[in-house]
Design a protein around this motif. Structure first.
Motif, PDB file in Angstrom:
ATOM      1  N   LEU A   3     -67.396 -42.708  -7.349  1.00 46.44           N
ATOM      2  CA  LEU A   3     -67.878 -44.079  -7.178  1.00 46.44           C
ATOM      3  C   LEU A   3     -69.386 -44.158  -7.369  1.00 46.44           C
ATOM      4  CD1 LEU A   3     -65.666 -45.077  -4.175  1.00 46.44           C
ATOM      5  CD2 LEU A   3     -65.568 -46.025  -6.489  1.00 46.44           C
ATOM      6  N   ILE A  34     -63.231 -53.740  -3.973  1.00 49.98           N
ATOM      7  CA  ILE A  34     -64.638 -53.443  -3.726  1.00 49.98           C
ATOM      8  C   ILE A  34     -64.966 -53.276  -2.243  1.00 49.98           C
ATOM      9  CG2 ILE A  34     -66.963 -54.454  -3.852  1.00 49.98           C
ATOM     10  CD1 ILE A  34     -66.510 -55.174  -6.633  1.00 49.98           C
ATOM     11  N   GLN A  40     -62.152 -46.553 -14.768  1.00 54.09           N
ATOM     12  CA  GLN A  40     -62.129 -45.186 -14.273  1.00 54.09           C
ATOM     13  C   GLN A  40     -60.797 -44.847 -13.622  1.00 54.09           C
ATOM     14  OE1 GLN A  40     -64.590 -42.705 -14.337  1.00 54.09           O
ATOM     15  NE2 GLN A  40     -65.399 -44.067 -15.917  1.00 54.09           N
ATOM     16  N   ILE A  82     -64.162 -49.918  -1.052  1.00 48.95           N
ATOM     17  CA  ILE A  82     -65.114 -48.969  -1.556  1.00 48.95           C
ATOM     18  C   ILE A  82     -66.396 -48.980  -0.730  1.00 48.95           C
ATOM     19  CG2 ILE A  82     -66.681 -48.660  -3.518  1.00 48.95           C
ATOM     20  CD1 ILE A  82     -64.165 -49.404  -5.249  1.00 48.95           C
ATOM     21  N   VAL A 106     -69.951 -44.402 -10.942  1.00 44.27           N
ATOM     22  CA  VAL A 106     -69.669 -45.735 -11.472  1.00 44.27           C
ATOM     23  C   VAL A 106     -70.819 -46.684 -11.129  1.00 44.27           C
ATOM     24  CG1 VAL A 106     -68.234 -47.786 -11.226  1.00 44.27           C
ATOM     25  CG2 VAL A 106     -67.167 -45.537 -11.419  1.00 44.27           C
ATOM     26  N   GLU A 107     -71.198 -46.646  -9.881  1.00 42.16           N
ATOM     27  CA  GLU A 107     -72.257 -47.532  -9.434  1.00 42.16           C
ATOM     28  C   GLU A 107     -73.540 -47.259 -10.193  1.00 42.16           C
ATOM     29  OE1 GLU A 107     -72.376 -48.042  -5.182  1.00 42.16           O
ATOM     30  OE2 GLU A 107     -74.550 -48.122  -5.354  1.00 42.16           O
ATOM     31  N   ILE A 144     -59.668 -46.089 -10.922  1.00 46.73           N
ATOM     32  CA  ILE A 144     -59.740 -46.151  -9.459  1.00 46.73           C
ATOM     33  C   ILE A 144     -59.139 -47.469  -9.002  1.00 46.73           C
ATOM     34  CG2 ILE A 144     -61.272 -46.214  -7.468  1.00 46.73           C
ATOM     35  CD1 ILE A 144     -63.266 -44.575  -9.186  1.00 46.73           C
ATOM     36  N   THR A 170     -65.552 -51.692 -14.308  1.00 46.16           N
ATOM     37  CA  THR A 170     -65.893 -50.292 -14.515  1.00 46.16           C
ATOM     38  C   THR A 170     -65.041 -49.398 -13.629  1.00 46.16           C
ATOM     39  OG1 THR A 170     -68.123 -51.105 -14.873  1.00 46.16           O
ATOM     40  CG2 THR A 170     -67.835 -48.726 -14.749  1.00 46.16           C
ATOM     41  N   ILE A 171     -64.841 -49.823 -12.410  1.00 44.13           N
ATOM     42  CA  ILE A 171     -64.004 -49.047 -11.498  1.00 44.13           C
ATOM     43  C   ILE A 171     -62.590 -48.927 -12.043  1.00 44.13           C
ATOM     44  CG2 ILE A 171     -62.853 -49.189  -9.263  1.00 44.13           C
ATOM     45  CD1 ILE A 171     -65.574 -50.234  -8.167  1.00 44.13           C
ATOM     46  N   ARG A 172     -62.083 -50.023 -12.549  1.00 41.08           N
ATOM     47  CA  ARG A 172     -60.726 -50.005 -13.100  1.00 41.08           C
ATOM     48  C   ARG A 172     -60.647 -49.102 -14.327  1.00 41.08           C
ATOM     49  NH1 ARG A 172     -59.990 -51.096  -9.015  1.00 41.08           N
ATOM     50  NH2 ARG A 172     -59.437 -53.044  -7.990  1.00 41.08           N
TER      51      ARG A 172
END
Lengths: 153, 153
Positions: A105, A34, A28, A37, A108-109, A30, A24-26
């Motif tokens: 973030l 981890i 986005q 982050i 995303v989380e 970002i 999910t982070i990717r």
DNA sequence: CGATATTAGTTGATAAAGTCATCTTATTTT
DNA sequence: AAAATAAGATGACTTTATCAACTAATATCG
């Protein structure tokens, strides 16, 4: 049921979660691992935060944290400010960019958590949190200090 | 409470667990990384086990599994037997030593699980297992296949 | 049948993450 | 002031994971 399969349960959950977060982070766009982050988040959360705080709070090697911190600085996400009371130490503070990233973030989380917990009720989520928290605490206790029946309660 | 802190909870639990497992395994003089141990366990558990089974069950890269498997062979803990129906494939079977090690590992895992779950009731452990399992399942679902209200139920 | 696609597994290169020992600098302790 | 301790940085290393390319066996489809 014996408590035996806990190991598998945990491993699978761990990996599922990591994978999903990273994906999910990717998505986005970002481009941070981890651990970075989590360190950034820690720095945003903790008042008067130092590398030492992060290391002990995350139970990680200081070397590892030092590296992560210096990369976050390089990325312009945090700043090091010499500690006014102790010149060995440095306060870690998010920059404006750091704060902004943290917001993304959080989203995303939020999304990942939403997805993972989507089949659960609010009650179940809370229960899970509590139980997991208690296990973590337990793991952190000094193993030489074996809780006996009296204490284990 | 929003579900936001789940991330932290999971991370901490993950690390606590890993750390504790590794410590205890080392105390027992067992010199294998956790992934190897999980693979060995999988091989012992799964009937007609192949590397492919392990990889997909553990949701890991085939390369990684191949390496772990070959090390387990080198350590004399498992054997590769050419699959009678498919000569591309190999059945993975524990050796006597492998089975013995597994017993010791079961004991370690039992001990770690005991310790982690010692502040919990049997009910709580079961609940935790169930909830964690459901989250893992959820994470494994194809994200493009968004479960709607109809299916999510 | 034979060309092509697919699958199981291996291997090399590389990235990512964590650990250990050691060093510098600053602060306490005595 | 000397010794002990603490914060942090750094180099070398290990472990773990991932990607891509490869071989070999099997399956598919014209």
């Amino acid at each position: 049921m014996s408590p035996r399969p806990l190991s598998d349960t945990l491993h699978k959950l761990m990996h599922a979660y990591r994978r999903l977060m990273l994906e999910t982070i990717r998505e986005q766009g970002i481009d941070l691992p981890i651990t970075h982050i989590r360190v950034l988040k820690g720095i945003c959360r903790i008042e008067e935060c130092t590398a030492h705080h992060i290391a002990s709070q995350m139970r990680r090697d200081r070397a590892q944290i030092a590296r992560v911190v210096s990369e976050l600085v390089k990325n312009g996400l945090i700043m090091k400010v010499t500690h006014p009371q102790d010149r060995r130490s440095q306060l870690l503070e998010p920059t404006e960019a750091g704060l902004q990233l943290r917001e993304r973030l959080d989203q995303v989380e939020e999304a990942v958590t939403q997805r993972l917990t989507s089949p659960l009720t609010a009650d179940e989520i809370e229960i899970f949190e509590k139980i997991a928290g208690r296990m973590t605490e337990q793991a952190a206790l000094d193993p030489t200090h074996r809780p006996t029946e009296k204490e284990a309660g």
